[in-house]
Design a protein around this motif. Structure first.
Motif, short mmCIF file in Angstrom:
data_model
loop_
_atom_site.label_atom_id
_atom_site.label_comp_id
_atom_site.label_asym_id
_atom_site.label_seq_id
_atom_site.Cartn_x
_atom_site.Cartn_y
_atom_site.Cartn_z
N GLY A 22 0.79 -1.22 0.00
CA GLY A 22 0.00 0.00 0.00
C GLY A 22 0.83 1.27 0.00
N ASN A 23 2.13 1.18 0.20
CA ASN A 23 2.98 2.36 0.16
C ASN A 23 3.22 2.80 -1.28
OD1 ASN A 23 3.58 2.86 2.95
ND2 ASN A 23 4.79 0.99 2.93
N THR A 24 3.56 4.08 -1.43
CA THR A 24 3.85 4.62 -2.75
C THR A 24 5.22 5.28 -2.72
OG1 THR A 24 1.51 5.04 -3.18
CG2 THR A 24 3.09 6.27 -4.52
N LEU A 25 5.99 5.02 -3.76
CA LEU A 25 7.31 5.64 -3.91
C LEU A 25 7.26 6.63 -5.07
CD1 LEU A 25 9.64 2.50 -3.76
CD2 LEU A 25 9.18 4.13 -1.93
N LEU A 26 7.94 7.74 -4.92
CA LEU A 26 8.12 8.69 -6.01
C LEU A 26 9.49 8.41 -6.61
CD1 LEU A 26 7.23 11.21 -7.61
CD2 LEU A 26 8.37 12.58 -5.84
N VAL A 27 9.53 8.13 -7.92
CA VAL A 27 10.78 7.81 -8.60
C VAL A 27 10.98 8.81 -9.72
CG1 VAL A 27 11.99 6.05 -9.95
CG2 VAL A 27 10.58 5.37 -8.00
N GLN A 28 12.21 9.32 -9.83
CA GLN A 28 12.56 10.29 -10.87
C GLN A 28 13.94 9.99 -11.41
OE1 GLN A 28 12.03 13.81 -8.36
NE2 GLN A 28 10.43 14.46 -9.76
N THR A 29 14.24 10.62 -12.53
CA THR A 29 15.56 10.49 -13.12
C THR A 29 16.49 11.54 -12.55
OG1 THR A 29 16.81 10.45 -15.17
CG2 THR A 29 14.96 11.94 -15.08
N GLU A 30 17.78 11.26 -12.59
CA GLU A 30 18.77 12.25 -12.12
C GLU A 30 18.88 13.41 -13.09
OE1 GLU A 30 22.51 10.33 -11.47
OE2 GLU A 30 21.68 8.99 -9.97
N SER A 31 18.56 13.18 -14.36
CA SER A 31 18.76 14.22 -15.38
C SER A 31 17.58 15.17 -15.52
CB SER A 31 19.03 13.55 -16.73
OG SER A 31 17.92 12.78 -17.12
#
Length: 151
Positions: A22-31
């Protein structure tokens, strides 16, 4: 057993990942030029998964063996390949134990059991990376009471 993970694109190079618990992670690129939030990066997240997996094993084993440890830390250093697709080719796993009465033999056994038997993430990493395991014991001296204050 199956785990289902769903990823939702938020725009640009930003994603929400919904985990089975049920948890949510925010994922992004370094660029990402407009980077302003605290999104996680996929590759370091892999190292975090390795640290979490082995740490859980070690702590459970320490409890089972009734070991006296004041502090415990896992530090993971991953070395990426230089060519695409970039992946971790070498990973150093450092275990740090701190306490006044450390049982070096039993703590080493905890690490070995995690490394060789229990940590599934470590077994996955072995498929593509050379692993180096280092165990560090940091002993703290017990502060003896000042005899003059006892009188």
């Amino acid at each position: 057993m199956h785990h289902k993970v769903e990823l939702f694109w938020r725009g640009e190079e930003t994603f929400d990942i919904h985990l089975p618990d049920g948890n949510t992670l925010l994922v992004q690129t370094e660029s990402l030029d407009t980077f302003s939030s605290k999104g996680l990066r996929p590759k370091p997240l892999m190292l975090a998964s390795l640290a979490g997996c082995t740490a859980i094993d070690v702590v459970m084993l320490m409890k089972k063996m009734r070991l006296d440890v004041e502090a415990f830390k896992v530090c993971i250093i991953g070395e990426l390949t230089t060519e695409h697709p970039k992946f971790y080719k070498k990973v150093e796993i450092q275990y740090h134990f701190t306490g006044a009465n450390l049982d070096v033999e039993k703590l080493t056994r905890c690490v070995k059991l995690s490394e060789e038997k229990y940590c599934g993430v470590m077994h996955m990493f072995r498929q593509f990376a050379q692993l180096e395991i280092d165990i560090h014991m940091h002993t703290k001296e017990v502060q003896s009471a000042n005899p003059s204050k006892l009188l």
